[in-house]
Design an enzyme around this catalytic site. Structure first.
Site, PDB file in Angstrom:
ATOM      1  N   GLY A 319      35.082  37.391  40.474  1.00 46.41           N
ATOM      2  CA  GLY A 319      36.536  37.384  40.736  1.00 46.41           C
ATOM      3  C   GLY A 319      37.118  38.774  40.519  1.00 46.41           C
ATOM      4  CD1 TRP A 322      37.525  38.227  46.891  1.00 50.38           C
ATOM      5  CD2 TRP A 322      39.428  38.621  45.794  1.00 50.38           C
ATOM      6  NE1 TRP A 322      38.563  37.904  47.722  1.00 50.38           N
ATOM      7  CE2 TRP A 322      39.744  38.141  47.078  1.00 50.38           C
ATOM      8  CE3 TRP A 322      40.462  38.928  44.920  1.00 50.38           C
ATOM      9  CZ2 TRP A 322      41.056  37.956  47.509  1.00 50.38           C
ATOM     10  CZ3 TRP A 322      41.766  38.756  45.345  1.00 50.38           C
ATOM     11  CH2 TRP A 322      42.054  38.270  46.629  1.00 50.38           C
ATOM     12  CG  HIS A 323      41.260  41.295  42.019  1.00 45.62           C
ATOM     13  ND1 HIS A 323      40.638  40.216  41.454  1.00 45.62           N
ATOM     14  CD2 HIS A 323      42.528  40.900  42.274  1.00 45.62           C
ATOM     15  CE1 HIS A 323      41.495  39.208  41.384  1.00 45.62           C
ATOM     16  NE2 HIS A 323      42.642  39.594  41.878  1.00 45.62           N
ATOM     17  N   GLY A 324      38.405  44.582  43.750  1.00 46.21           N
ATOM     18  CA  GLY A 324      38.144  45.962  44.138  1.00 46.21           C
ATOM     19  C   GLY A 324      36.786  46.419  43.662  1.00 46.21           C
ATOM     20  CG  PHE A 471      43.265  43.428  45.671  1.00 42.22           C
ATOM     21  CD1 PHE A 471      42.668  44.603  45.243  1.00 42.22           C
ATOM     22  CD2 PHE A 471      44.324  42.923  44.967  1.00 42.22           C
ATOM     23  CE1 PHE A 471      43.137  45.265  44.123  1.00 42.22           C
ATOM     24  CE2 PHE A 471      44.795  43.578  43.842  1.00 42.22           C
ATOM     25  CZ  PHE A 471      44.200  44.743  43.419  1.00 42.22           C
TER      26      PHE A 471
END
Lengths: 471, 352
Positions: A319, A322-324, A471
């Protein structure tokens, strides 16, 4: 085309007219929405329109393959792999290559590779998650049959959610595409209220905090006192909430005006008293996606305590990524994984020792909220900082800096508003919505326009893009 | 319970909202039209919004918005005061370009400057940097030496944070921040640097100026009814004049200026445009003995002047030189310019 711009207002009015003008011809209506959505995306950079189409195509082809019944698992794995490889190519290739080369170098293996990362297409993570959701929902039989290509294209590209969510699960959104929206049942009052609230959060609170305080504090923390750094961290907590939930509010409001319903994405997250509760209230569509499509397939929480902890860590680390593609996001994910795991173990221990009554007390609840909020703020330092060293510099300044309560009242007010709004009773919004419903339509519209002007006047002079666009 | 309305009600509500917004935001719409990229949409939007503004102003229907703006200005000085007494930090009030009072011959200075070129770098920068950054950060020693950081997002992203950390680290320097993302010298109708710069620096008189500007200037511009197409001789002449005027302003009080050119970009077309701007700017600045122009590609480009996003540093670690957008510098990339900048500072003003 950012939401708070004249361009988007004009685009939306056109979309509204065309969508409702064609609603009696359902197929045409959906095609119109599809063309508008592709125009919306192409307005940023038309070069990535084929990518948007390709990711949707992965979802459709795999869903059809799964539906046919032969080699279902292969279709599912192939489809997900195609999405993840595409996402990885654009988002993670350079990051992994950079770290691989540095690791090899630290072992004395000198590798020479020329690394240039491709331009990151806007909203690629959201598109990929939509396509994967479609495949898994068809695999699980949550959709009666694989949808048509046109429906899949619209589901992935529908413009209110295309760039920054909320992430719509195929099983909840696809049924809405089976019949035309009902022109006699539009939640106008709620839609306009959500758009106005979303714009207020974004333009007034988030933009003010970003441009007048938070960016400065994180760019050069050594120039600020510890109290200013602390306010900067609280400011970022308020900013990211108002930025992201503001975007979601506007997206939900726009979709409602077009006759579609999106799920809620935030539910006063800073009121949470535990990490589990926080993730039930923050970016709900992502946490639900991760739970449904990652945590549960990994085994969820039914395989014993340690496997549960492992699954939590894997889910939160991914997770975070996933943001960066950066270590600070990995650390942020790890931090939340740790909070969830520690709280899980702690929870079991207290239940086992019969402390339920104490845990239910108001004092404990308030103390838990306070602690959880600050634990989340620690995570935000890593999330906001440009890199790990900057995050540690912010923390160091917080500990070693001087304490002077010399804080700008305007910024304090913004922080208080951004965090205090979590404690606004839900009946206030409901009453506002009811009041809007009782108003004549013309008065409702005028009130909405006046609120837009107030927001425009109160906002800072420089616009700032939505944080979640990256994102 | 679903609380819903019919499409007719929604149309009435939106029509009413549109009308009221058009009345209240007549001046805002003029500003919006001014900011549009030179082209058909701007050609249409400008006269329409200006005519509409004249009508609204004539009827005094813009009074509520003007009153609200006045109130905001009054409150903003109370809510975000000048904080000269902050420890190690002092801020001058952020320059807020005002929307001019709407008159028939109105001069508009936009509140939300935003340029859009085919490869507009400021579309791609993060929220962290797209700020109205027009403050002065001061270290406490007396009397402070003044160094101004000037430019668009090529200064704001990567370079400015690195310079701020390194320059303020040593006592006796006052760092004057005068950079703003989404601006350039090509479109004074959007952001007028010769007008804004003196306001940005306020009472400061910088001895040294470090400037990085031009990434938004690879676009057409319009003066009255004449459209100047990028790269044409007329465009070059006009842009050269604007660079010259700005250079005169920067050196007005005897300041020495280090002008950092545009680095090679990932997208080859955009890179060629930047090379043209570099050539032109370098030529104009040669007229000013107090200005030193440096080519960042000496420090940031790969072999043969190619775009290089990552590079192995002296310890063998692969570091990122450029931001994800292939335009701006990363902080690690900006650090590669530090030796050149500090060398220039020491040569130019050893006492600072």
């Amino acid at each position: 085309m950012l939401f708070p711009t004249v361009e988007f207002a004009l685009f939306f009015l056109l979309a509204f007219a065309l969508a409702w003008g064609t609603v009696r011809h359902h197929v045409t209506h959906k095609r119109v929405l599809l063309v508008l959505s592709y125009f919306f995306y192409g307005f940023w950079d038309w070069h990535f329109l084929p990518l948007l189409f390709t990711i949707s195509l992965y979802g459709w082809v795999a869903a059809r393959g799964i539906e046919r019944g032969k080699y279902k698992r292969r279709w599912l794995i192939g489809g997900i792999a195609a999405c993840l490889l595409t996402l990885g190519w654009y988002k993670y290739l350079a990051f992994f290559l950079q770290n691989f080369l540095n690791l090899a170098n630290s072992f004395g293996i000198e590798l020479q590779v020329s690394v240039t990362s491709p331009i990151l297409p806007l909203g690629i993570s959201f598109m990929s998650f939509h396509a994967i959701s479609l495949m898994i929902d068809v695999w699980r039989g949550k959709l009666e049959r694989a949808p048509s290509l046109e429906d899949v294209l619209l589901y992935v590209a529908f413009f209110p959610q295309l760039i920054a969510g909320p992430i719509l699960r195929a099983s909840t959104f696809m049924p809405q595409l089976q019949k035309a929206p009902d022109p006699s049942r539009i939640e106008t009052s709620r839609a306009l209220l959500l758009i106005a609230i979303g714009l207020f959060k974004k333009v007034v609170i988030a933009n003010s905090l970003a441009t007048l305080m938070v960016d400065d504090v994180f760019a050069n923390p050594q120039s600020f006192s510890a109290s200013q750094v602390l306010l900067g961290i609280y400011g970022y907590a308020a900013q990211i909430y108002c930025d992201f939930s503001g975007y979601t509010d506007i997206a939900i409001g726009c979709a409602l005006l077009l006759g579609y319903r999106f799920p809620d994405n935030f539910d006063n997250p800073y009121r949470s008293a535990s990490p589990q509760e926080f993730w039930r209230r923050w970016h709900i569509s992502l946490s639900t996606w991760l739970r449904e499509y990652l945590f549960i397939p990994l085994g969820g929480s039914r395989q014993g305590e340690w496997l549960n902890v492992r699954n939590l860590f894997i889910t939160m680390l991914l997770g975070g990524l996933w943001h960066g593609a950066a270590w600070n996001f990995v650390v942020w994910g790890f931090w939340h994984g740790m909070l969830l795991a520690v709280h899980r173990v702690w929870d079991n221990y207290w239940y086992a020792n019969g402390n339920d009554e104490w845990r239910e007390s108001d004092q404990w609840r308030y103390a838990s909220r306070f602690l959880l909020f600050h634990a989340v703020c620690v995570g935000w330092i890593f999330f906001r900082a440009a890199d790990l060293s900057q995050a540690f510099t912010v923390m160091q300044q917080l500990v070693a800096g001087s304490w002077h309560w010399d804080l700008a009242p305007g910024m304090l007010l913004c922080v208080l508003l951004g965090i205090g709004m979590h404690y606004l009773p839900s009946r206030v919004l409901l009453r506002a919505q009811l009041m809007g419903m009782r108003m004549p339509a013309v008065v409702l519209g005028a009130s909405f326009a006046i609120s837009l002007t107030v927001i425009e006047v109160l906002g800072p002079s420089a616009p700032a893009p939505f944080i979640y666009f990256q994102f | 319970m679903v609380r819903s309305a019919s499409i007719t009600d929604v149309i009435r509500a939106l029509a009413s909202a549109l009308l009221v917004a058009l009345l209240l935001e007549a001046t805002g719409l003029v500003v919006w039209a001014e900011r549009l990229e030179v082209g058909t949409l701007r050609d249409v939007a400008q006269p329409v919004t200006q005519t509409w503004q004249r009508i609204v102003t004539g009827l005094h229907l813009d009074a509520p918005r003007r009153l609200a703006l006045d109130l905001r200005e009054r409150w903003s000085t109370t809510l975000i005061p000048e904080s000269e007494d902050l420890p190690g930090v002092a801020t001058t009030p952020a320059v807020r370009p005002q929307i001019a009072a709407p008159t028939a011959a109105v001069v508009i200075e936009p509140r939300e400057p935003k340029l859009e070129s085919p490869a507009d770098p400021d579309k791609k920068i993060s929220a962290a940097t797209d700020a109205a950054e027009t403050k002065a950060v001061v270290s406490t020693d007396q009397p402070p030496k003044q160094v101004a950081l000037v430019g668009d997002s090529m200064m704001a992203v990567g370079l400015a944070p690195v310079l701020r950390r390194n320059i303020t680290r040593e006592n006796g320097k006052r760092l004057v921040r005068a950079y703003r993302s989404g601006t350039g010298l090509g479109r004074p109708d959007v952001f007028n640097w010769p007008v804004q710069y003196p306001q940005m620096i306020g009472a400061a008189r910088p001895e040294l100026v470090i400037c990085a500007i031009g990434a938004n200037d690879a676009q057409n511009f319009q003066v009255e009814r004449n459209v100047y197409l990028f790269g044409t001789p007329a465009w070059k002449q006009m842009y050269g004049e604007r660079v010259r005027d700005f250079a005169k302003l920067l050196t007005r009080d005897g300041a020495h200026v280090l002008w950092i050119g545009m680095p090679v970009m990932r997208e080859s077309g955009f890179s060629r445009r930047m090379a043209l701007i570099n050539l032109l700017v370098k030529e104009v600045l040669a007229e000013f003995p107090q200005i030193t122009w440096i080519d960042p590609n000496t420090y940031l480009a790969g072999s043969g002047g190619s775009f290089e996003q990552y590079r192995q540093d002296q310890r063998g670690k692969l570091v990122r030189l450029r931001a994800d957008d292939g335009i701006h510098l990363s902080e690690e990339g900006a650090a590669y310019l530090l030796p050149a900048i500090s060398g220039w500072m020491q040569r130019t003003a050893p006492g600072i």
